[in-house]
Design an enzyme around this catalytic site. Structure first.
Site, PDB file in Angstrom:
ATOM      1  N   ALA B 237       0.742  -1.161  -0.007  1.00  0.00           N
ATOM      2  CA  ALA B 237      -0.047  -0.073   0.025  1.00  0.00           C
ATOM      3  C   ALA B 237       0.697   1.266  -0.102  1.00  0.00           C
ATOM      4  CB  ALA B 237      -1.003   0.048   1.153  1.00  0.00           C
ATOM      5  N   HIS B 238       0.342   2.204  -0.182  1.00  0.00           N
ATOM      6  CA  HIS B 238       0.695   3.603  -0.291  1.00  0.00           C
ATOM      7  C   HIS B 238       1.587   3.924   1.055  1.00  0.00           C
ATOM      8  CE1 HIS B 238      -2.097   5.327   2.886  1.00  0.00           C
ATOM      9  NE2 HIS B 238      -2.861   4.360   2.367  1.00  0.00           N
ATOM     10  N   ASN B 239       2.951   4.553   0.820  1.00  0.00           N
ATOM     11  CA  ASN B 239       3.683   5.023   1.678  1.00  0.00           C
ATOM     12  C   ASN B 239       4.294   3.879   2.491  1.00  0.00           C
ATOM     13  OD1 ASN B 239       1.691   7.251   1.656  1.00  0.00           O
ATOM     14  ND2 ASN B 239       3.678   8.105   2.188  1.00  0.00           N
ATOM     15  N   SER B 257       1.954   2.820   5.224  1.00  0.00           N
ATOM     16  CA  SER B 257       2.705   3.205   5.860  1.00  0.00           C
ATOM     17  C   SER B 257       3.602   2.174   6.882  1.00  0.00           C
ATOM     18  CB  SER B 257       2.376   4.495   6.821  1.00  0.00           C
ATOM     19  OG  SER B 257       2.049   5.474   6.112  1.00  0.00           O
TER      20      SER B 257
END
Lengths: 349, 349, 349
Positions: B237-239, B257
């Site tokens: 996922a993102h980050n 994250s």
């Protein structure tokens, strides 16, 4: 495609009753069917629903009584008859034979008769595609691939080099067949790739759902047997041997070198550890975690993480549910023991 | 590609014994190898199997005795030598440099020397592709993408705008790199999209399995470090910040994250909650569920949902298995307490 | 796209303080933002970080004091204002309207005004695409598909025949919408395919992540309601009815005929059994396993396999953690009972 009730009765080998000249143009569930729809009712609940259904015609068991709808066709197995009727009412779209001009096909590739090759397809060197195959738009076939007769690759399937696929197979869009197995060795401070030089062999009448991945073997072959069906997003690692007529629900993953026997049934999101052995006709529940090298026997479904026979697993869950009660019982007993102990003591002087 | 046993011995730096002029054309496992196949035997079990093997030549440890087959090559590490031999026996297919005429490449894109660009590829504005890259058929690259030298994108990979990929990376078919992170805010009666304006940065020597998804960061970058290997159908996922030389088995998912340290090893179908931290060299078991913001330390693998150190988890499982027995014991003790209590009572008058 | 702080304040309806003529060209987190970046601080922790931030400008709550940075814009909701500013600082790339010459579009297909159709796209017979749509490179649309205005299909999406998609939807790369549901009947020694003749209907403002699969219904429709958001690699089986404004995290799977109510929230890697019913606003935790036909009520999240209310599940986990202690207690009590029993016995003669 429209049929009269009488024509449908002929088609499914049943006996029509009621308005046999009624025109049927579609099919739906007993609850949602309309006046031009065929429906079926195979069990008590559905037969009850049939009485209130607006279906134009209902497929019912030979023996059911009273007749649950105005127009019915009596058949020995309503569900099987319905599936047969669907194929006629909604016939598979005839795709014209031919190669789309945008397809890029190696000169050494051999295409059988009556194949449909869609737009933007790539087919590599020395491929041999059988007769009556359909290769959807955007499919990419590497080199040295063999595909049997009447097999369908839906749009955007990738087949890596040297994969073999049998006859009448159906591979849905987004599948990747024959990518490298996941084999790496830690060599000092980094991983080195173990060359993946094996192949994938897929039997006849296999159906593979959308976006599945079937990896090639490190050595030898990853195999999927005749008649096996995989749902969407299934992962089959290198060197697995999946038997014949196995059913695998969505998002399940097989680690390397797993063996699955014929007619096994595997639920969704199950994870099968390396070298595990699922015996013929065994059943693995949804989300079950079969351990590395574990054997799953036929006879009782397994469930849970780690997977164990369902009855034992459910018993374990029930005992867990009763833990608050057990704790209370233990506290109470301890209190009673304390009282017994104090009663036993001689009165203090 | 065929070799004599003597040539293979030179190639892997080993000492040949037996029929050194024998021709080897393939490789297989010790159990299934035939007379023109190389095999290897690195442990006792395999050395025993070697005696019965039909393999034309077997790679064995320097010190093994007795010699387990007619023709052997002695090497310090048979598995490593075998991997090296495989690369020669099955050399990577040389793809001719050049751009397929059906590829659509923006005038502003820069291609390095000796690149192979397959059929039906799209490459957007301002992309910079290094030397010796292979971009398979049907790949789609957006704008402003940078790819290092000698990187391979297999067929049908999508790279969204502004993604950076290092050198010698291998991305398998169906991967989607740089799609929007999953960021929405409930605004009254509906969700509003939080713009995902970050990028993805993938290091050198990374390999990503088929149909994986690596999302761009909301802000900043989603990172995958040098030498890291992802199996099929992994979700990042993102980050997320995945470190260097991390190994991730199939179908695992990293929420937003997450941080993963170098040399961590993560099993299949694991789920890592938002902002969790997997320390360097930590091990996460298959199907484990790491909670939001949980830290996984190196030193002991974690397992289970929620994930906890393996020994504690296994002890918990063992106690659950013994619950029927514990319940029986408690029932029995209670009965004995009742008997003690009734014995204590004064005889009724 | 660059803005002055004063312009950004206008744009988000806030009040600028400090160097209002400063030029902002990007955006980042409060920790990593530089001198030309916008950041936001919505809570205490972020406001503390803002004091040390190098951000050129920080969006802060109306009432915060002291002012945490040199240049701020005061707004009622910093996160919402930041999302709005992002859309202007990073405006969506304007794709030129037009059909790429390599696209293959059936003569009977209707394209709305101002559509962008990318390279190597296929669009089948009788499709109707709305105005202002973007169909990315390599997308494959079958026949009889309807797509509303301003919908985006990213690269390499497959839409099977007869699927309907609403307006302003976003479908990410690699998705497969409308593949056959997984319906097979064991007929003697093999499985027969139950024809999958239904459709898929996707509402307005739906976003679907990369490599998701949404299967068509056997009969009737698989439905995804307006405003619903799916993360990557989600599986939606035949005949599911997913409500409006539902959020589904990555790698979750819905078995056949599942119903999900409006505003439900479903974690990642959850598995929802056939015909289960997730009520409106219900919450299903990550990795939860909802059983076949189970109902999940709103009001308390469910967790675990099988899924049950979170508090009960956590209590169960806590009791499991305490099992070693409980076992020790039971052993101790038994010992004390044995002592009581032996004390009770008459002294042996």
């Amino acid at each position: 495609m429209p049929f009269t009730v009488a024509q449908l009765a002929d088609l499914v080998g049943g006996a029509a009753e009621g308005d046999t000249s009624r025109i049927i143009t579609g099919a739906n569930t007993i609850e949602t069917a309309g006046e031009t729809d065929l429906a079926f009712a195979a069990n008590r609940r559905a037969l009850d629903a049939a009485a209130a259904s607006r279906a134009g015609c209902v497929l019912v068991p030979l023996s059911c009584s009273p007749t649950p709808a105005a127009t019915v066709i009596r058949v020995s197995d309503p569900r099987v008859a319905f599936a047969k009727a669907l194929e006629s009412i909604y016939p598979p779209k005839p795709l014209s034979a031919g190669v789309h001009p945008s397809a890029v096909i190696a000169a050494s590739a051999q295409l059988g008769g009556n194949c449909h090759i869609g737009a933007h397809v790539s087919i590599g060197e020395n491929c041999r595609i059988g007769n009556d195959c359909q290769i959807g738009p955007g499919c990419v076939l590497g080199d040295d691939i063999v595909i049997g007769n009447t097999t369908t690759l839906h749009a955007r399937v990738t087949i890596y080099d040297r994969v073999r696929i049998g006859a009448r197979a159906i591979i849905h869009s987004g599948c990747v067949i024959g990518a490298d197995g996941f084999g790496f060795t830690l060599a000092g401070d980094h991983y080195e790739k173990f060359p993946q030089v094996g192949v994938v062999e897929i039997g006849d009448d296999v159906e593979i759902g959308a976006n599945c991945c079937v990896d090639r073997a490190a050595l030898g072959a990853t195999r999927i047997g005749t008649g096996t069906k995989l749902d969407n997003l299934v992962h089959v690692a290198h060197n697995c041997t999946i038997g014949r007529h196995v059913v695998v629900a969505a998002q399940t993953g097989f680690s390397g070198s797993v063996t699955v026997g014929d007619y096994a049934v595997i639920g969704g999101q199950a994870g099968i550890g390396e070298k595990a052995k699922i015996e013929a006709k065994a059943i693995v529940g949804g989300k079950a975690g079969v351990l590395t090298s574990q054997t799953v026997h036929a006879g009782e479904p397994v469930w849970g993480i780690p997977a164990r026979p369902l009855r034992g697993h459910l018993k374990g869950l029930a005992y867990i549910q009763k833990l608050p009660e057990l704790n209370a019982t233990v506290r109470e007993i301890r209190q009673r023991v304390i009282e017994l102990e104090s009663a036993k003591k001689p009165p203090s002087a």
